[in-house]
Design an enzyme around this catalytic site. Sequence first.
Site, mmCIF file in Angstrom:
data_model
loop_
_atom_site.group_PDB
_atom_site.id
_atom_site.type_symbol
_atom_site.label_atom_id
_atom_site.label_comp_id
_atom_site.label_asym_id
_atom_site.label_seq_id
_atom_site.Cartn_x
_atom_site.Cartn_y
_atom_site.Cartn_z
ATOM 1 N N LEU A 186 -4.365 -5.814 -4.775
ATOM 2 C CA LEU A 186 -3.410 -4.781 -4.484
ATOM 3 C C LEU A 186 -1.987 -5.310 -4.072
ATOM 4 O O LEU A 186 -1.750 -6.069 -2.885
ATOM 5 C CB LEU A 186 -3.825 -3.633 -3.469
ATOM 6 N N ASP A 187 -0.828 -5.290 -4.957
ATOM 7 C CA ASP A 187 0.757 -5.597 -4.550
ATOM 8 C C ASP A 187 0.655 -6.968 -4.090
ATOM 9 O O ASP A 187 1.608 -7.228 -3.239
ATOM 10 C CB ASP A 187 1.111 -4.809 -3.419
ATOM 11 N N GLU A 188 -0.102 -7.861 -4.999
ATOM 12 C CA GLU A 188 -0.073 -9.469 -4.347
ATOM 13 C C GLU A 188 0.297 -10.179 -5.832
ATOM 14 O O GLU A 188 0.357 -11.319 -5.703
ATOM 15 C CB GLU A 188 -1.444 -9.867 -4.108
ATOM 16 N N GLY A 222 0.906 -1.248 0.126
ATOM 17 C CA GLY A 222 -0.070 0.014 -0.015
ATOM 18 C C GLY A 222 0.930 1.319 0.097
ATOM 19 O O GLY A 222 1.833 1.388 -0.531
#
Length: 287
Positions: free
Chosen positions: A230-232, A204
């Site tokens: 998100l960001d995975e 994040g």
Amino acid sequence: MSIHNEHILTLDCPERLGLVHAVSGFLVEYGQTIQELTQFDDRRSGHFFMRTDFAGQNGGATSTEELRAAFAPLAEQYGMAWQLEPKGRKRRVLVMVSKFGHCLNDLLFRSRMGELPVEIVAVVSNHLDHKGLVEWHNIPYHHVPVTPDTKPAAEAELLELIDAHDVELVVLARYMQVLSDHLSRELTGRTINIHHSFLPSFKGAKPYHQAYEKGVKTVGATAHYVNAELDEGPIIAQQTVEVDHTFGPEDLVAAGRDTECKALTNAVKWHCEGRVILHGNRTVVLR
């Protein structure tokens, strides 16, 4: 017909006896000599991965289309997912950026110097900060502002630009907008993001500030494929730099910039050279 001396074949398929023999036998039959071969047999998943760089014997050239047509029956026999491309072919890339321009500048420079097998065909930004830099490189700059109300229209415009420029890869070079689930699905496997953290830590916003609060002794950056989480997304490349207790949040930001550029450059280069194979939520990088 595209006639080339050298080609790259990348493939993956269920593990099976005789795979390397089958591929090498095909290349011999078509007068090709192997210059580089990298493989990985994942015993845990029972899956096989391979990348080979080959060239026509004695400098002979063969059409890409002929090789693809000839290889297709073998690929079907072994259940392969594969791609066969001329070596060095430049992929058409669209770069997205917000206010931080270091990753964009690095990509523009390396592309101009021939260090990356890419042609940057357009840059899209929700700000005007880098318009002059991009246009100096003779690349179209598209200003597409994004607000919560205009986001669907902005993403529709982005998809139109991707189609208009025949884009093969989208690179989020510190583009500070979260893509919608719909857009992420549309661009699955062909969008690379740089996150200014050594994922899975500090996801994040403001990860360097999170790292400072934790007193970390190493910070880094992660280049990954984008997915709906998100960001995975599956990780392609990571870089780190050592820090200590004297580093404030701003110092960590400064220290991390080079790691961001290097991780993103590596990810783009490996993707465009056919070295990255997506397998579930993981990647296999054949180097």
